[in-house]
Design a protein around this motif. Structure first.
Motif, PDB file in Angstrom:
ATOM      1  N   ASN A 149       0.871  -1.174   0.000  1.00  0.00           N
ATOM      2  CA  ASN A 149       0.000   0.000   0.000  1.00  0.00           C
ATOM      3  C   ASN A 149       0.902   1.215   0.000  1.00  0.00           C
ATOM      4  N   ASP A 152       4.191   1.068   2.120  1.00  0.00           N
ATOM      5  CA  ASP A 152       4.004   0.222   3.289  1.00  0.00           C
ATOM      6  C   ASP A 152       3.372  -1.107   2.902  1.00  0.00           C
ATOM      7  N   ALA A 154       0.413  -3.739   3.934  1.00  0.00           N
ATOM      8  CA  ALA A 154      -0.845  -3.852   4.674  1.00  0.00           C
ATOM      9  C   ALA A 154      -1.376  -5.272   4.503  1.00  0.00           C
ATOM     10  N   TRP A 155      -2.521  -5.537   5.137  1.00  0.00           N
ATOM     11  CA  TRP A 155      -3.154  -6.848   5.037  1.00  0.00           C
ATOM     12  C   TRP A 155      -4.490  -6.712   4.327  1.00  0.00           C
TER      13      TRP A 155
END
Length: 416
Positions: A149, A152, A154-155
């Motif tokens: 993302n 970064d 993310a999940w």
């Protein structure tokens, strides 16, 4: 030629990934993005699959591919300076690739790993785009789907995972349709009422869109395929690549065609045609029925030597491997069939202990069932050899033939 996130950030055209290019990216203060991740140190070899490496690779694969560079320090996502990573050994690389396969489900294949620099060493890892998402990682009894993302990780939420599964299944449907269309085109116009033809086609899961090989590159692909074939097959049969004009391939519609070179009346029984498409697809059509039996006689059109089938599959797979190496492709969808429309049932013949053709174990085949498979053309030589062997085995087994005689038996895949 490569075109990486570093090339894009620096406004460069495709070119080899070099240490100088990395220096320029650091000097320009290139910022991390969803497809570029700076890391100052290499992960440890010990228990590498338990580090963040699987998560980083899966996140890139789930976001359309990207690049991880080890040996660059960053501040607020901006590259600030180089940092020596130390030696990236072959053992380290094997552990890294193993983590991408064993710690991620489904595995991520086809990593390109570059060692850069001599005094200040760095390692760049290119993660290819994937059509098999979502790629999941497991921690004990839990699993998750990481994704980039921006800069970064993310999940994914449930709906994102659902949408990615839907896209995976839709892609498989489209890929299957593309293979079937290619098969029909390749089989069209063959004299299958007089002799059986082996038709083999392969379509890459992620086709090439920007590469249009020229004649010299096509010639090199055919030449490379001849070498690959002999790495797992012997010459005790009729190899179709020996019966096409691979030195002067002709242009076709977004493809190069190695036309049949067995043109004389006494040679036409060995007729074969091979194609390398610009998108990475490969096709082979070879007459396998009615081959020469003795100096004065031929087999019937419905009689097919098992070793002739093996030779065709060996050459066909070698072409896939050669194209994949040139165009940086990995997984292929494959369909192999034998087309025969005559009235007699098809027979696949084997050889006895004296090396003589033998039909005592042949099962009459009213309709040959096409063999479908997925082949990772970017895998190890051993894994690719196993894929080729299984493809040939499935093909001759239909005719009651158990053993292969042209393609050597691969090593066991235990521990892979």
């Amino acid at each position: 030629m490569d075109f990486t996130p570093l090339h894009r950030a620096l406004g460069l055209t495709p070119s080899p990934l070099t240490d100088e290019l990395l220096d320029a990216a650091v000097a320009a203060g290139v910022t991390e993005t969803d497809d570029l991740d700076w890391k100052s140190e290499l992960p440890p070899i010990k228990n590498l699959s338990q580090t963040d490496v699987p998560k980083d690779i899966a996140a890139m694969a789930n976001a359309g591919g990207g690049m991880i560079v080890y040996g660059v320090e960053e501040k607020q996502k901006v590259a600030t300076r180089r940092k020596d990573t130390g030696d990236f050994t072959e053992v380290h690389e094997r552990a890294y690739r193993s983590a991408a396969v064993s710690a991620i489900s489904p595995p991520v294949f086809g990593l390109d790993i570059y060692r850069l620099g001599m005094d200040c060493r760095a390692v760049a890892v290119i993660i290819p785009a994937s059509v098999d998402g979502p790629h999941l990682i497991y921690k004990n009894d839990y699993f998750g789907a990481p994704v980039r993302n921006d800069a970064d990780t993310a999940w994914m939420r449930e709906r994102q995972i659902e949408a990615m599964y839907r896209a995976r299944f839709e892609e498989r449907r489209r890929s299957s349709e593309a293979v079937d269309s290619l098969y029909g085109e390749t089989a069209e116009g063959r004299d299958t009422d007089k002799r059986a033809w082996l038709i083999a086609v392969a379509h890459p899961r992620i086709p090439t869109v920007s590469v249009r090989p020229d004649r010299d590159e096509a010639r090199s692909i055919f030449k490379r395929a001849e070498t690959v074939t002999l790495s797992y097959a012997n010459r005790n049969g009729v190899h179709p690549l020996e019966n096409v004009n691979s030195l002067n391939p002709r242009p076709g519609l977004r493809r190069w065609i190695a036309v049949n070179a067995a043109t004389g009346e006494r040679e036409l029984w060995r007729e074969a045609w091979a194609e390398v498409h610009h998108d990475g697809s490969v096709t082979l059509a070879a007459a396998v029925g009615g081959h020469r039996k003795t100096s004065s006689g031929d087999f019937e059109g419905w009689e097919v030597e098992g070793r002739g089938v093996e030779c065709c599959i060996a050459d066909f797979a070698a072409l896939i491997r050669a194209v994949a190496e040139t165009q940086h492709l990995d997984e292929y969808e494959v369909r192999v069939g034998i087309e025969w429309t005559g009235t007699q049932p098809l027979q696949i013949l084997t050889i006895d202990r004296m090396g003589l053709t033998y039909d005592g174990v042949s099962n009459p085949i009213r309709k040959f069932t096409p063999v479908r498979a997925s082949i990772n053309a970017a895998g190890s030589d051993e894994a690719f050899h196993r894929d080729v062997y299984r493809l040939a085995e499935d093909s001759v087994n239909q005719g009651g033939v158990t053993h292969l005689h042209i393609i050597s038996e691969p090593a066991s895949d235990e521990g892979d």
